[in-house]
Scaffold this motif. Structure first.
Motif, PDB file in Angstrom:
ATOM      1  N   ILE A  29      -8.921  -7.852 -23.865  1.00  0.00           N
ATOM      2  CA  ILE A  29      -8.773  -7.180 -22.897  1.00  0.00           C
ATOM      3  C   ILE A  29      -9.768  -6.007 -22.600  1.00  0.00           C
ATOM      4  N   ILE A  30     -11.213  -5.784 -21.363  1.00  0.00           N
ATOM      5  CA  ILE A  30     -12.099  -5.025 -21.145  1.00  0.00           C
ATOM      6  C   ILE A  30     -12.209  -4.121 -20.256  1.00  0.00           C
ATOM      7  N   GLU A  31     -10.835  -4.040 -18.898  1.00  0.00           N
ATOM      8  CA  GLU A  31     -10.308  -3.537 -18.083  1.00  0.00           C
ATOM      9  C   GLU A  31      -9.683  -3.505 -17.752  1.00  0.00           C
ATOM     10  N   LEU A  32      -8.785  -1.865 -17.375  1.00  0.00           N
ATOM     11  CA  LEU A  32      -7.825  -2.336 -16.380  1.00  0.00           C
ATOM     12  C   LEU A  32      -7.120  -1.321 -15.266  1.00  0.00           C
ATOM     13  N   PRO A  33      -7.416  -2.154 -14.371  1.00  0.00           N
ATOM     14  CA  PRO A  33      -7.478  -1.029 -12.849  1.00  0.00           C
ATOM     15  C   PRO A  33      -6.210  -1.722 -12.184  1.00  0.00           C
ATOM     16  N   CYS A  34      -6.167  -0.310 -11.209  1.00  0.00           N
ATOM     17  CA  CYS A  34      -4.306  -0.236 -10.896  1.00  0.00           C
ATOM     18  C   CYS A  34      -5.053   0.354  -9.748  1.00  0.00           C
ATOM     19  N   ILE A  35      -4.727   0.301  -8.641  1.00  0.00           N
ATOM     20  CA  ILE A  35      -4.042   0.786  -7.599  1.00  0.00           C
ATOM     21  C   ILE A  35      -2.165   0.398  -7.423  1.00  0.00           C
ATOM     22  N   VAL A  36      -2.079   2.207  -6.629  1.00  0.00           N
ATOM     23  CA  VAL A  36      -0.581   1.656  -6.388  1.00  0.00           C
ATOM     24  C   VAL A  36      -0.037   2.067  -4.785  1.00  0.00           C
ATOM     25  N   VAL A  37       0.872   1.592  -4.189  1.00  0.00           N
ATOM     26  CA  VAL A  37       1.232   1.492  -2.931  1.00  0.00           C
ATOM     27  C   VAL A  37       2.689   2.391  -2.897  1.00  0.00           C
ATOM     28  N   ASP A  38       3.076   2.552  -1.660  1.00  0.00           N
ATOM     29  CA  ASP A  38       3.995   3.394  -1.652  1.00  0.00           C
ATOM     30  C   ASP A  38       4.591   2.839  -1.194  1.00  0.00           C
ATOM     31  N   ARG A  39       5.466   2.019  -0.565  1.00  0.00           N
ATOM     32  CA  ARG A  39       5.946   0.905   0.022  1.00  0.00           C
ATOM     33  C   ARG A  39       6.409   1.453   1.441  1.00  0.00           C
ATOM     34  N   GLN A  40       6.988   2.858   1.455  1.00  0.00           N
ATOM     35  CA  GLN A  40       7.981   3.385   2.296  1.00  0.00           C
ATOM     36  C   GLN A  40       6.815   3.855   3.024  1.00  0.00           C
ATOM     37  N   THR A  41       5.365   4.328   2.352  1.00  0.00           N
ATOM     38  CA  THR A  41       4.659   4.403   4.327  1.00  0.00           C
ATOM     39  C   THR A  41       3.556   3.651   3.927  1.00  0.00           C
ATOM     40  N   ARG A  42       3.583   2.680   3.068  1.00  0.00           N
ATOM     41  CA  ARG A  42       2.425   1.772   3.412  1.00  0.00           C
ATOM     42  C   ARG A  42       1.425   2.243   3.115  1.00  0.00           C
ATOM     43  N   THR A  43       1.263   3.056   2.078  1.00  0.00           N
ATOM     44  CA  THR A  43       0.017   3.858   1.633  1.00  0.00           C
ATOM     45  C   THR A  43      -0.571   3.673   0.258  1.00  0.00           C
ATOM     46  N   GLU A  44      -1.847   3.886  -0.129  1.00  0.00           N
ATOM     47  CA  GLU A  44      -2.111   4.172  -1.332  1.00  0.00           C
ATOM     48  C   GLU A  44      -1.811   5.149  -1.950  1.00  0.00           C
ATOM     49  N   ALA A  45      -0.943   5.226  -3.229  1.00  0.00           N
ATOM     50  CA  ALA A  45      -0.744   6.665  -4.035  1.00  0.00           C
ATOM     51  C   ALA A  45      -1.491   7.034  -4.798  1.00  0.00           C
ATOM     52  N   LEU A  46      -2.085   5.831  -5.283  1.00  0.00           N
ATOM     53  CA  LEU A  46      -3.126   6.574  -6.265  1.00  0.00           C
ATOM     54  C   LEU A  46      -3.525   5.649  -6.985  1.00  0.00           C
ATOM     55  N   ARG A  47      -5.001   5.609  -7.578  1.00  0.00           N
ATOM     56  CA  ARG A  47      -5.649   4.540  -8.288  1.00  0.00           C
ATOM     57  C   ARG A  47      -6.360   5.228 -10.191  1.00  0.00           C
ATOM     58  N   PHE A  48      -5.778   4.460 -10.798  1.00  0.00           N
ATOM     59  CA  PHE A  48      -5.837   4.226 -12.339  1.00  0.00           C
ATOM     60  C   PHE A  48      -7.212   3.264 -13.138  1.00  0.00           C
ATOM     61  N   ARG A 179      -0.552  -6.144   4.005  1.00  0.00           N
ATOM     62  CA  ARG A 179      -0.068  -6.483   5.307  1.00  0.00           C
ATOM     63  C   ARG A 179       1.276  -6.724   4.752  1.00  0.00           C
ATOM     64  N   MET A 180       1.660  -7.624   3.482  1.00  0.00           N
ATOM     65  CA  MET A 180       3.186  -8.504   3.366  1.00  0.00           C
ATOM     66  C   MET A 180       4.068  -7.070   3.605  1.00  0.00           C
ATOM     67  N   LEU A 181       3.754  -6.070   3.331  1.00  0.00           N
ATOM     68  CA  LEU A 181       4.657  -4.929   4.110  1.00  0.00           C
ATOM     69  C   LEU A 181       5.067  -4.877   4.917  1.00  0.00           C
ATOM     70  N   LYS A 182       3.945  -4.951   5.695  1.00  0.00           N
ATOM     71  CA  LYS A 182       3.810  -4.851   6.933  1.00  0.00           C
ATOM     72  C   LYS A 182       4.561  -5.824   8.208  1.00  0.00           C
ATOM     73  N   ASP A 183       4.461  -7.597   7.359  1.00  0.00           N
ATOM     74  CA  ASP A 183       5.072  -8.222   8.421  1.00  0.00           C
ATOM     75  C   ASP A 183       6.289  -8.401   7.944  1.00  0.00           C
ATOM     76  N   GLY A 184       7.283  -7.519   6.472  1.00  0.00           N
ATOM     77  CA  GLY A 184       8.079  -7.416   6.093  1.00  0.00           C
ATOM     78  C   GLY A 184       8.571  -8.178   4.734  1.00  0.00           C
ATOM     79  N   ALA A 185       7.919  -8.180   3.841  1.00  0.00           N
ATOM     80  CA  ALA A 185       8.533  -9.039   3.035  1.00  0.00           C
ATOM     81  C   ALA A 185       9.076  -8.181   1.879  1.00  0.00           C
ATOM     82  N   ALA A 186       9.522  -8.668   1.203  1.00  0.00           N
ATOM     83  CA  ALA A 186      10.110  -7.857   0.289  1.00  0.00           C
ATOM     84  C   ALA A 186      10.205  -6.977  -1.012  1.00  0.00           C
ATOM     85  N   ILE A 187       8.637  -8.188  -1.588  1.00  0.00           N
ATOM     86  CA  ILE A 187       7.945  -8.249  -3.037  1.00  0.00           C
ATOM     87  C   ILE A 187       8.880  -7.644  -3.624  1.00  0.00           C
TER      88      ILE A 187
END
Length: 209
Positions: A29-48, A179-187
């Motif tokens: 592995i040469i790269e570890l990118p992450c975005i954390v989403v808050d499913r309740q607010t449907r917003t980005e919480a943080l990046r790493f 988009r899936m969260l907006k459409d009602g997907a549980a994930i």
């Protein structure tokens, strides 16, 4: 609220880069990118984001003169990268409420355990259960999409950035998740690794990618 919404408020969207080739130095592995989403607010919480340095490279350069080493590189060991990710999630108070989300099973079923073995560390607990977004997408929308670009096309969403550039891929996957969260997907979890290393899949026996 669904069980997934109660137990996994935060979705840690990961797209591993590197490790797909068998040649030394290209099998890690040469790269570890992450975005954390808050499913309740449907917003980005943080990046790493961390670039990671293959173990094989360190071993090769260990006895080389300083002139052969790149002192300007900001890449860290994979061990350090996953430790820092865990610390970021812990300090944000969301580690125990987090579920990793990947575009396929390969990232956490195959390459992360392989890299952990090379790095001589345990697979982090947060990476022992994950959601294969392709499986959730196909189950929710009733289709058979095989990749990120297909999901974007199905949702009539454009692809942004460069494919296989870590944070660009994660950003595109995040757009699909939102988009899936907006459409009602549980994930929720689609795969869980047991103590003996085996993986149980919610939708099927296994997936290579």
């Amino acid at each position: 609220q669904s069980v997934e919404q109660q137990q996994y408020r935060y979705l840690v969207i990961i797209d591993i880069e590197g490790g797909a080739n068998d040649r030394p130095g290209e099998d890690e592995i040469i790269e570890l990118p992450c975005i954390v989403v808050d499913r309740q607010t449907r917003t980005e919480a943080l990046r790493f984001h961390r670039f990671t340095r293959p173990v094989g490279w360190d071993l090769h350069l260990r006895d080389q003169p300083a002139s052969r080493k790149n002192s300007l590189s900001n890449a860290v060991s994979f061990e350090q990268a996953v430790q820092e990710l865990g610390m970021v999630l812990h300090e944000a108070g969301i580690l125990e409420q987090s579920l990793c989300v990947t575009c396929g099973d390969w990232d956490l079923k195959t390459i992360v355990p392989k890299q952990c073995a090379k790095s001589r560390i345990q697979v982090p607990l947060v990476m022992q259960q994950w959601c294969n977004l392709k499986e959730e997408f196909n189950a929710f929308y009733g289709c058979k999409i095989s990749g990120m670009k297909g999901m974007l096309s199905r949702l009539k969403m454009g692809h942004r950035g460069k494919h296989h550039l870590g944070m660009d891929d994660v950003s595109n996957i995040t757009s699909i998740v939102l988009r899936m969260l907006k459409d009602g997907a549980a994930i929720g979890p689609t795969a869980t690794r047991s103590a003996d290393g085996g993986v149980a899949f919610r939708y099927k026996a296994s997936e290579g990618a």
